[in-house]
Design an enzyme around this catalytic site. Structure first.
Site, short mmCIF file in Angstrom:
data_model
loop_
_atom_site.label_atom_id
_atom_site.label_comp_id
_atom_site.label_asym_id
_atom_site.label_seq_id
_atom_site.Cartn_x
_atom_site.Cartn_y
_atom_site.Cartn_z
N LYS A 78 0.64 -0.84 -0.02
CA LYS A 78 0.21 0.24 -0.11
C LYS A 78 0.99 1.24 -0.07
CE LYS A 78 -3.86 1.96 2.60
NZ LYS A 78 -4.48 1.33 3.49
N SER A 173 -9.35 1.88 3.14
CA SER A 173 -8.57 2.76 2.41
C SER A 173 -7.70 1.38 1.72
CB SER A 173 -8.12 3.61 2.92
OG SER A 173 -6.78 3.43 4.49
N SER A 197 -9.63 -0.37 7.26
CA SER A 197 -9.03 -0.17 6.23
C SER A 197 -8.41 -1.57 5.88
CB SER A 197 -8.06 0.65 6.50
OG SER A 197 -8.63 1.65 6.84
#
Lengths: 526, 108
Positions: A78, A173, A197
């Site tokens: 990420k 996210s 997330s």
């Protein structure tokens, strides 16, 4: 077909036996990333360095000296983890062009074991959001939007309606990471989890999403959101792979003083057959407002699955659950206000051209660099931290946090081993529908089932369970005791085996994958 | 409970994010309203929780220099620098104070 294989069970063996080489694997993944570009899962693809890493891995396999099970395995990270020499943006204008001088500890650990870093995945700006729709590089599309399973179930409203507008979100996210794993472009991906997330997009994308216990995995190099709740998250296609990743990442890091000093021993998951000694808790407050009847039914079915297999299934209560979102709202914005203070344009990141004074430069830099969501949270956070508000809001929220954490302690003390809850309120929403409400509203709605585990620092995992009526994945969540990941994952693995979640059938993927298409004929759970 | 102009001004100086438009202020009001729900919970006798690891001792390593000498790397990402210094515009110049209905820091 190798791209669809499980790490531990198949790919590692294939690499060892030379059935496939690390460079072949890397090249196939890179090609797949290119052909699935429309998903917008990746912000940066590190093609050159990945191929180099793959070549080095290949040399090691040729010498018969692979570094371990992760050697040569393509993974994605990420974009809020620092990666040396590779741009780290947090999907924000504030860090566009920022090339980190160091690797986050978790990234370094993966590289030290020979993993091949394919690239950085897309997210909501600074990990603030639950849809992966609010980053400067645009939203991430859920690969299931392009699956046979979803297309079969969607009824076009008119001939002229573009199939394009029907696509659904990944959740967030860590949406980019979830999409990357779900679309077979990598075998595992790192996400982060502060309010859900990692688990939320895992549930929407039909992959396994693990949130480890706070303090187990180092946060050094993970650009912080909420220091007291953030953890690196693990996204994989099966529970066994999550255990492999956990084994390679967990353990004390002198560079992160919030990691515990206990010795961590990596483990292999046993194949549990007897669940009669297990006690599963069903927290009634997780039957939250807005929970779809479909997911409620799946949750019940899962509980019955355990009961019929001999486990003790009991209803429990976590009475402060309804307050966890409000509590999170205050604590998160307060910590964000502090954490985002470092972005002032002086040492790194975007810098405004305004020069009349330090303060006006800072203010302009931050206005230009941050989106509304980030600015809104900084603002609110600062409000709650004002001297006149500190006791009333911040300290109050810290007290409520203790009550939430104590709820879990009480339940686990009463003999419950694992909690079973839904992960999300519904299956993935179409993008056009999702953006009708603002980020804060959506986050408040979607974090409700995942947030409390972050409050209490507990480990939690979302396991893909079944397809919804719209042909989209639904996941269920298991929450375990602190640092009892082995038990948590063992139960999750047993559950995974029972439900036999179907493999995604991506038409576009089929065209580009040279291997034999592996059909997983599975007895579907729903 | 409305946020006063003084509070807004103070917040602007602390947060430095420019929220001076109506939308920003409304957003803040909504956030405060949302947070007010906390007061429904009885927290008498409850200690605030700083960290879930509060029962553990923090790790302290030996005070030995183990890394450093990376000035070049650290300066690499700064836009304005002179020798080994990060360069900032003049300090001690406060942002103008807010008047009722004021809007500065307009889009540059």
């Amino acid at each position: 077909a190798v791209l669809k294989d499980g790490l531990r069970s198949q790919v590692s063996a294939a690499l060892k036996e030379g059935q496939v080489t690390p460079t072949e694997l890397c090249q196939r993944c890179l090609a797949l990333i290119k052909s699935t570009k429309f998903l917008n899962a990746y912000i940066t693809v590190a093609e050159e360095t990945a191929l180099k890493q793959a070549e080095e891995s290949e040399e090691r396999y040729k010498r018969g000296q692979p570094l371990g099970i992760l050697d040569g395995i393509p993974i994605a990270v990420k974009d809020n983890f620092n990666t040396a020499g590779i741009e780290t943006t947090c999907a924000s204008n504030m860090l566009k062009g920022y090339i980190s001088p160091y690797n986050a500890t978790v990234v370094q650990k993966l590289l030290d074991q020979g993993a091949v870093l394919l690239g950085k995945t897309n997210l909501d700006e600074f990990a603030m959001g639950s849809g992966s729709t609010d980053g400067v590089f645009g939203p991430v599309r859920n690969p299931w939007s392009y699956s046979k399973q979803y297309k079969e179930k969607s009824v076009p409203k008119s001939h002229s309606e573009d199939e394009e507008s029907n696509w659904v979100i990944t959740g967030g996210s860590s949406g980019g990471s979830a999409a990357a794993v779900s679309s077979f472009t990598c075998f595992a991906a790192l996400g982060s989890d502060t309010g859900g997330s990692t688990r939320n997009p895992a549930a929407h994308c039909g992959v396994v999403g693990l949130k480890p216990t706070y303090g187990l995995i180092s946060r050094h190099g993970l650009i912080p959101l909420v220091n007291s709740m953030d953890v690196p998250g693990i996204l994989t296609r099966c529970v066994d792979d999550a255990a492999v990743l956990l084994g390679s990442l967990a353990g004390h890091d002198p560079k992160d003083s919030t990691t515990i000093q206990d010795d961590f021993k990596p483990f292999e998951l046993p194949n549990l057959t007897d669940v009669s000694k297990l006690s599963i808790g069903i927290p009634k407050e997780y039957h939250a407002p807005g929970l779809s009847s479909e997911i409620l039914a799946l949750w019940s079915k899962a509980a019955n699955l355990f009961k019929n297999a001999g486990a003790k299934v009991v209803e429990v209560s976590l009475p402060h659950t309804p307050y966890s979102i409000v509590c999170y709202h205050v604590l998160c914005t307060a910590e964000v206000a502090s954490n985002m203070a470092r972005f002032d344009g002086l040492e790194y990141g975007h810098r405004s051209d305004k020069k009349d004074s330090t303060e006006s430069m800072y203010a302009a830099t931050r206005r230009e660099g941050f989106n509304d969501v980030v600015r809104g949270r900084i603002l609110s956070g600062n409000y709650f931290l004002l001297k006149q508000n500190y006791e009333k809001y911040f300290v109050k929220a810290q007290k409520v946090r203790r009550l939430i954490a104590n709820d879990f302690v009480k339940v686990f003390r009463s003999g419950v081993d694992i909690l079973l809850t839904p992960t999300t309120l519904s299956d993935a929403a179409p993008y056009t529908e999702f953006i009708q409400e603002d980020n804060r509203t959506r986050s408040a709605q979607n974090d409700i089932l995942t947030q409390a585990a972050n409050m209490a620092g507990l480990p939690a995992i979302s396991v893909p369970t079944a397809l919804s009526e719209r042909g989209l994945p639904v996941g269920l969540q298991f929450i375990g005791r602190s640092f009892q990941e082995k038990q948590l994952l063992t139960v999750a693995k047993w559950f995974e085996k029972q439900v036999q979640f179907p493999m995604i059938q991506l038409e576009e993927v089929k065209r580009h994958d040279n291997g034999v298409f592996q059909h997983q004929k599975s007895a579907s759970f729903s | 409970q409305k946020v006063s102009v003084e509070e807004l001004d103070h917040l602007e100086h602390l947060a430095l994010v420019d929220f001076r438009d109506l939308e920003g202020v409304e957003r803040l009001q909504k956030a405060i309203q949302f947070a007010d729900q906390l007061h429904e919970v009885n927290t008498d006798g409850v200690e605030p929780m700083d960290s879930v690891l509060e029962d553990r001792c923090l790790y302290l390593r030996e005070d030995d220099v183990t890394e450093g000498n990376c000035t070049k790397d650290l300066l690499q990402n700064a836009r304005e620098k002179v020798e080994e210094y990060f360069v900032a515009p003049p300090g001690n110049i406060p942002l103008p104070k807010l008047e009722e209905g004021d809007t500065f820091l307009q889009g540059s």
